[in-house]
Design a protein around this motif. Structure first.
Motif, PDB file in Angstrom:
ATOM      1  N   LYS A  11       0.837  -1.206   0.000  1.00  0.00           N
ATOM      2  CA  LYS A  11       0.000   0.000   0.000  1.00  0.00           C
ATOM      3  C   LYS A  11       0.873   1.257   0.000  1.00  0.00           C
ATOM      4  O   LYS A  11       0.550   2.249  -0.659  1.00  0.00           O
ATOM      5  CB  LYS A  11      -0.922   0.023   1.217  1.00  0.00           C
ATOM      6  CG  LYS A  11      -2.098  -0.899   1.126  1.00  0.00           C
ATOM      7  CD  LYS A  11      -2.970  -0.720   2.369  1.00  0.00           C
ATOM      8  CE  LYS A  11      -4.163  -1.628   2.372  1.00  0.00           C
ATOM      9  NZ  LYS A  11      -4.987  -1.428   3.575  1.00  0.00           N
ATOM     10  N   TRP A  13       3.892   1.533  -1.280  1.00  0.00           N
ATOM     11  CA  TRP A  13       4.410   1.662  -2.650  1.00  0.00           C
ATOM     12  C   TRP A  13       3.339   2.240  -3.577  1.00  0.00           C
ATOM     13  O   TRP A  13       3.626   3.123  -4.386  1.00  0.00           O
ATOM     14  CB  TRP A  13       4.879   0.310  -3.182  1.00  0.00           C
ATOM     15  CG  TRP A  13       6.306   0.026  -2.858  1.00  0.00           C
ATOM     16  CD1 TRP A  13       6.785  -0.821  -1.902  1.00  0.00           C
ATOM     17  CD2 TRP A  13       7.463   0.596  -3.489  1.00  0.00           C
ATOM     18  NE1 TRP A  13       8.157  -0.810  -1.903  1.00  0.00           N
ATOM     19  CE2 TRP A  13       8.592   0.045  -2.874  1.00  0.00           C
ATOM     20  CE3 TRP A  13       7.630   1.512  -4.518  1.00  0.00           C
ATOM     21  CZ2 TRP A  13       9.889   0.385  -3.245  1.00  0.00           C
ATOM     22  CZ3 TRP A  13       8.921   1.852  -4.892  1.00  0.00           C
ATOM     23  CH2 TRP A  13      10.035   1.296  -4.260  1.00  0.00           C
ATOM     24  N   ASP A  14       2.116   1.742  -3.461  1.00  0.00           N
ATOM     25  CA  ASP A  14       1.029   2.248  -4.305  1.00  0.00           C
ATOM     26  C   ASP A  14       0.833   3.752  -4.095  1.00  0.00           C
ATOM     27  O   ASP A  14       0.651   4.504  -5.054  1.00  0.00           O
ATOM     28  CB  ASP A  14      -0.278   1.513  -4.019  1.00  0.00           C
ATOM     29  CG  ASP A  14      -0.270   0.074  -4.511  1.00  0.00           C
ATOM     30  OD1 ASP A  14       0.559  -0.253  -5.387  1.00  0.00           O
ATOM     31  OD2 ASP A  14      -1.096  -0.719  -4.021  1.00  0.00           O
ATOM     32  N   MET A  15       0.892   4.179  -2.847  1.00  0.00           N
ATOM     33  CA  MET A  15       0.725   5.595  -2.537  1.00  0.00           C
ATOM     34  C   MET A  15       1.852   6.417  -3.149  1.00  0.00           C
ATOM     35  O   MET A  15       1.617   7.466  -3.750  1.00  0.00           O
ATOM     36  CB  MET A  15       0.676   5.802  -1.022  1.00  0.00           C
ATOM     37  CG  MET A  15      -0.562   5.215  -0.373  1.00  0.00           C
ATOM     38  SD  MET A  15      -0.459   5.180   1.428  1.00  0.00           S
ATOM     39  CE  MET A  15      -0.597   6.921   1.798  1.00  0.00           C
ATOM     40  N   LEU A  17       3.774   5.671  -5.701  1.00  0.00           N
ATOM     41  CA  LEU A  17       3.746   5.631  -7.164  1.00  0.00           C
ATOM     42  C   LEU A  17       2.636   6.487  -7.775  1.00  0.00           C
ATOM     43  O   LEU A  17       2.711   6.837  -8.958  1.00  0.00           O
ATOM     44  CB  LEU A  17       3.639   4.183  -7.649  1.00  0.00           C
ATOM     45  CG  LEU A  17       4.882   3.326  -7.341  1.00  0.00           C
ATOM     46  CD1 LEU A  17       4.617   1.866  -7.677  1.00  0.00           C
ATOM     47  CD2 LEU A  17       6.108   3.843  -8.071  1.00  0.00           C
ATOM     48  N   THR A  18       1.622   6.852  -6.984  1.00  0.00           N
ATOM     49  CA  THR A  18       0.591   7.756  -7.505  1.00  0.00           C
ATOM     50  C   THR A  18       1.142   9.160  -7.687  1.00  0.00           C
ATOM     51  O   THR A  18       0.625   9.930  -8.485  1.00  0.00           O
ATOM     52  CB  THR A  18      -0.630   7.853  -6.571  1.00  0.00           C
ATOM     53  OG1 THR A  18      -0.245   8.479  -5.346  1.00  0.00           O
ATOM     54  CG2 THR A  18      -1.274   6.510  -6.335  1.00  0.00           C
ATOM     55  N   GLY A  19       2.166   9.502  -6.915  1.00  0.00           N
ATOM     56  CA  GLY A  19       2.718  10.852  -6.954  1.00  0.00           C
ATOM     57  C   GLY A  19       1.947  11.830  -6.093  1.00  0.00           C
ATOM     58  O   GLY A  19       2.323  12.991  -5.973  1.00  0.00           O
ATOM     59  N   ALA A  20       0.872  11.373  -5.479  1.00  0.00           N
ATOM     60  CA  ALA A  20       0.029  12.255  -4.670  1.00  0.00           C
ATOM     61  C   ALA A  20       0.481  12.318  -3.211  1.00  0.00           C
ATOM     62  O   ALA A  20      -0.005  13.162  -2.460  1.00  0.00           O
ATOM     63  CB  ALA A  20      -1.424  11.789  -4.734  1.00  0.00           C
ATOM     64  N   TYR A  21       1.384  11.431  -2.816  1.00  0.00           N
ATOM     65  CA  TYR A  21       1.819  11.364  -1.416  1.00  0.00           C
ATOM     66  C   TYR A  21       3.332  11.503  -1.330  1.00  0.00           C
ATOM     67  O   TYR A  21       4.062  10.895  -2.105  1.00  0.00           O
ATOM     68  CB  TYR A  21       1.428  10.017  -0.794  1.00  0.00           C
ATOM     69  CG  TYR A  21      -0.051   9.768  -0.727  1.00  0.00           C
ATOM     70  CD1 TYR A  21      -0.790  10.166   0.372  1.00  0.00           C
ATOM     71  CD2 TYR A  21      -0.717   9.142  -1.774  1.00  0.00           C
ATOM     72  CE1 TYR A  21      -2.152   9.944   0.438  1.00  0.00           C
ATOM     73  CE2 TYR A  21      -2.080   8.916  -1.727  1.00  0.00           C
ATOM     74  CZ  TYR A  21      -2.793   9.315  -0.616  1.00  0.00           C
ATOM     75  OH  TYR A  21      -4.136   9.097  -0.556  1.00  0.00           O
TER      76      TYR A  21
END
Length: 86
Positions: A11, A13-15, A17-21
């Motif tokens: 999770k 990593w997912d955050m 990779l979105t670039g939003a976090y």
């Protein structure tokens, strides 16, 4: 493999990779909202996630399923385990 931590790390990593976090934002969410703690060892562990640990994790090529080749600096080989990120 530690299933519970694997899911949380994925999770994170997912955050990222979105670039939003940002890394500090991910650290705060993991520690405050998810109550993430490091694995408990005999004399250490069971501690909140440190920012340096996150930076190290996000720069670790092994999460992509690659392992550095010691004899050939800058070259990598595929790991025998599945990659967490693609």
């Amino acid at each position: 493999m530690d299933e519970e931590r694997y899911i949380l790390v994925r999770k994170m990593w997912d955050m990222l990779l979105t670039g939003a976090y940002s890394v500090p934002m991910i650290q705060e969410i993991a520690n405050q909202d998810w109550k993430y703690r490091s694995p408990k060892r005999r004399r250490s562990g069971d501690l909140p996630l440190h920012r340096n640990t996150l930076y190290h994790m996000f720069n670790n090529i092994r999460y992509a399923g690659l392992i550095p080749v010691p004899e050939k600096p800058g070259e990598y080989e595929e790991a025998q385990y599945p990659a967490m990120i693609a």
